[in-house]
Design a protein around this motif. Sequence first.
Motif, PDB file in Angstrom:
ATOM      1  N   THR A 103      89.048  99.241  38.327  1.00 52.12           N
ATOM      2  CA  THR A 103      87.849  99.366  39.151  1.00 52.12           C
ATOM      3  C   THR A 103      87.904 100.763  39.742  1.00 52.12           C
ATOM      4  O   THR A 103      88.757 101.070  40.582  1.00 52.12           O
ATOM      5  CB  THR A 103      87.826  98.318  40.270  1.00 52.12           C
ATOM      6  OG1 THR A 103      87.781  97.009  39.686  1.00 52.12           O
ATOM      7  CG2 THR A 103      86.608  98.501  41.162  1.00 52.12           C
TER       8      THR A 103
ATOM      9  N   HIS B  15      86.962  99.851  45.479  1.00 53.83           N
ATOM     10  CA  HIS B  15      87.497  98.681  46.168  1.00 53.83           C
ATOM     11  C   HIS B  15      88.147  99.071  47.491  1.00 53.83           C
ATOM     12  O   HIS B  15      88.776 100.118  47.614  1.00 53.83           O
ATOM     13  CB  HIS B  15      88.521  97.984  45.266  1.00 53.83           C
ATOM     14  CG  HIS B  15      88.754  96.558  45.622  1.00 53.83           C
ATOM     15  ND1 HIS B  15      89.555  96.171  46.675  1.00 53.83           N
ATOM     16  CD2 HIS B  15      88.297  95.401  45.056  1.00 53.83           C
ATOM     17  CE1 HIS B  15      89.597  94.864  46.740  1.00 53.83           C
ATOM     18  NE2 HIS B  15      88.837  94.358  45.777  1.00 53.83           N
TER      19      HIS B  15
ATOM     20  N   ARG C 228      94.592  94.027  42.010  1.00 54.00           N
ATOM     21  CA  ARG C 228      93.814  92.879  42.455  1.00 54.00           C
ATOM     22  C   ARG C 228      94.246  91.644  41.681  1.00 54.00           C
ATOM     23  O   ARG C 228      94.265  91.651  40.446  1.00 54.00           O
ATOM     24  CB  ARG C 228      92.326  93.134  42.221  1.00 54.00           C
ATOM     25  CG  ARG C 228      91.425  91.990  42.629  1.00 54.00           C
ATOM     26  CD  ARG C 228      89.984  92.290  42.247  1.00 54.00           C
ATOM     27  NE  ARG C 228      89.118  91.186  42.596  1.00 54.00           N
ATOM     28  CZ  ARG C 228      87.859  91.056  42.174  1.00 54.00           C
ATOM     29  NH1 ARG C 228      87.341  91.982  41.382  1.00 54.00           N
ATOM     30  NH2 ARG C 228      87.129  90.024  42.542  1.00 54.00           N
TER      31      ARG C 228
END
Length: 311
Positions: free
Chosen positions: A143, A171, A223
């Motif tokens: 991301t 993020h 994550r």
Amino acid sequence: MLDISVIIPVYNAGRFLEKAVQSAVHFEEVKEIILVEDKSTDNSLEICKKLADGNSKIKLFQHPDQENHGAGATRNLGIEKATGSFITFLDADDYYLPNRFNAEKEIFEDPKIDGVFSAIGVEYLTEKGKQEYLTKFKDSPLTTVNYPAEGEEVFRGLLSLTPKTFGTFFHLNALTVRKSAIDKHNLRFNVNLRVHQDSDFNIKLAYHCYLKSGIIDQPVAIRGIHDDNRITKIVQYSPQYNQRQYIYWKSLYDWASSQNIPEEYKKRVYLSYKSFDLSQKKGLIKYLNIIVEGLKNPDILKTKYRFNYYR
């Protein structure tokens, strides 16, 4: 040297919490880890107490009424309790990598930089979680944004106003920001958003503060993808998706309307907000509203959400 407050909102994360905390506590730059427990129904509170008792860097807080208030309000409480000059966030089911603050050490030597953001990776913790994630996000190992940027270019990129695709998201796990900048502009998470609080916060932050990309070609945090990730369970352009997007863009529209920001930015936010507003309507009323809005604002048919109208 940087002195950083790491804010970890905790809700039903007993399986993951210790790994998250241990990934952050060893950094010399980390002054404190703020655990804000949000009335979990598992053993998260007990684990928080154990961790806080075992290390003076780790501090435990709950909401004054000890009730559940959601991630936005929980992060806001963490900001209020933070004493470091810099703030970072970490979800309780995620963890930092050893390079987490490498970019910050150099970039924050420039006093005009208010915040730094980098890339995060993923780790599949369950097969069901993996399949849900891949269905929505495909096989995206990072991301991140597509190219280095700073200042107004970051804000424009998040609103898809740059000539080349910037990427619409970075993020919170990979964001580090000066607390003074957050306080100066009274930036907090919208407690009325149950999802997308992070995107809402990041866009407002990018407008008010000077952000700069850090490490964007490799992860600085991971994550964890598992069965209980809420964001992966929403089917794109489903009624639930449309409703949550509407609430998110309504939050940004209300903010943009209250700010003295350039008309180009207000219009961009309005068009996204209005596209999801239209998606809430049904039948003939829906199509009549689309025609009326299209006549007033032809650019609405050029937004990336335009096909949403017909679903």
